[in-house]
Design a protein around this motif. Structure first.
Motif, PDB file in Angstrom:
ATOM      1  N   THR A  64      38.846  40.963  47.023  1.00  0.00           N
ATOM      2  CA  THR A  64      39.184  41.588  48.292  1.00  0.00           C
ATOM      3  C   THR A  64      38.039  42.430  48.857  1.00  0.00           C
ATOM      4  O   THR A  64      37.324  43.102  48.125  1.00  0.00           O
ATOM      5  N   GLY A  65      37.905  42.362  50.163  1.00  0.00           N
ATOM      6  CA  GLY A  65      36.896  43.144  50.869  1.00  0.00           C
ATOM      7  C   GLY A  65      35.603  42.401  51.118  1.00  0.00           C
ATOM      8  O   GLY A  65      34.806  42.797  51.972  1.00  0.00           O
ATOM      9  N   PHE A 210      38.605  50.764  52.792  1.00  0.00           N
ATOM     10  CA  PHE A 210      39.637  50.405  53.766  1.00  0.00           C
ATOM     11  C   PHE A 210      40.811  51.371  53.720  1.00  0.00           C
ATOM     12  O   PHE A 210      41.227  51.805  52.651  1.00  0.00           O
ATOM     13  N   ASN A 213      44.556  48.286  52.426  1.00  0.00           N
ATOM     14  CA  ASN A 213      43.859  47.219  51.707  1.00  0.00           C
ATOM     15  C   ASN A 213      44.703  45.950  51.617  1.00  0.00           C
ATOM     16  O   ASN A 213      45.124  45.520  50.539  1.00  0.00           O
ATOM     17  N   ARG A 218      42.719  45.061  56.517  1.00  0.00           N
ATOM     18  CA  ARG A 218      41.396  45.563  56.126  1.00  0.00           C
ATOM     19  C   ARG A 218      40.432  45.608  57.308  1.00  0.00           C
ATOM     20  O   ARG A 218      39.717  46.595  57.510  1.00  0.00           O
ATOM     21  N   THR A 222      38.562  49.846  58.501  1.00  0.00           N
ATOM     22  CA  THR A 222      37.319  50.111  57.774  1.00  0.00           C
ATOM     23  C   THR A 222      36.989  51.610  57.807  1.00  0.00           C
ATOM     24  O   THR A 222      37.155  52.271  58.824  1.00  0.00           O
TER      25      THR A 222
END
Length: 247
Positions: A64-65, A210, A213, A218, A222
């Protein structure tokens, strides 16, 4: 010898994953990319070309991200894709499921997506964005850090300097075989120079980037650390590209 990550993968390649009839693109996974137009028809002037590709092989719900970072580092706001010069070519593979996205992980040394390979092979530089746990990184729980690897030592040095200066704990990944990204077959190293950079962000660092999340939120939530990381990475890219005049 297989790395622990490759040995744990369900699919031995992207080709095998795409061929699985049990999976549907747009439901289980997605691919996004942007390859900017090159055009020079002037007999006297020489125009710049894209020299760096940003790659996120395990985006969406896998690590993730990394999708949002891929877009931002490439120069596109993850919420609405508003560009901010300079822009860079990018490619990402994303898990879209509500759960079990880890089954869609294909380790970077086995990534054979044609667009991803083409972008890397046509670039002087590439950055592979990844996520890791603190345990994998050999760090204490809750440690916010990024491990900097890859075969391009000059690029690594610039990234370590810029990220640390921005207040991001950046660690040379050379001593961590499973995360150092130094395999020649690693997607980020399949460049014109045969070398690139790899960034492995710990889970706590990615979570801190984030406000909410989730895959849907997301891009809209930010936080400052996300942009500090993005801007430092973009600065490192600019540092490296400044040493690579158009030939």
């Amino acid at each position: 010898m297989l790395t622990a990550s490759a040995a744990a993968d369900k699919y031995p390649s992207n080709t095998a994953l795409y061929a699985d009839p049990a999976l549907a693109e747009g439901v289980d996974y997605a691919r996004r990319f942007r390859r900017h137009e090159w055009f020079d028809d002037d007999l006297t002037q020489r125009y710049g070309v894209q020299r760096t590709a940003i790659l996120a092989p395990h985006g969406g719900g896998i690590e993730t991200g990394t999708s949002e970072l891929c877009l931002a580092i490439a120069g596109y706001h993850p919420a609405d894709l508003t560009p901010s010069n300079p822009v860079h070519d990018y490619w990402m593979f994303e898990g879209l499921r509500s759960s079990s996205n880890g089954e869609l992980h294909v380790t970077s040394t086995n990534c054979d997506d044609h667009v991803a390979r083409a972008l890397a092979a046509g670039s002087l530089n590439a950055i592979g964005l990844h996520g890791c746990t603190t345990t994998q990184a050999g760090l204490a729980d809750n440690t916010q850090a990024v491990l900097v690897g890859g075969r391009n030592n000059a690029f690594k040095s610039r990234l370590l300097t810029r990220l640390n200066a921005a207040g991001i704990r950046a660690i040379d990944a050379a001593s961590i075989p499973d995360l150092n990204g130094d395999e020649p077959t690693n997607l980020a190293n399949r460049t014109l120079l045969g070398a690139g950079a790899q960034l492995e962000l710990t889970t706590p660092l990615r979570v801190a980037m984030f406000g909410t999340n989730t895959r849907a939120d997301r891009k809209n939530t930010t936080k400052p650390v996300f942009w500090a990381f993005t801007n430092a990475t973009r600065a490192a890219i600019a540092d490296v590209e400044a040493t690579e005049p158009i030939s």
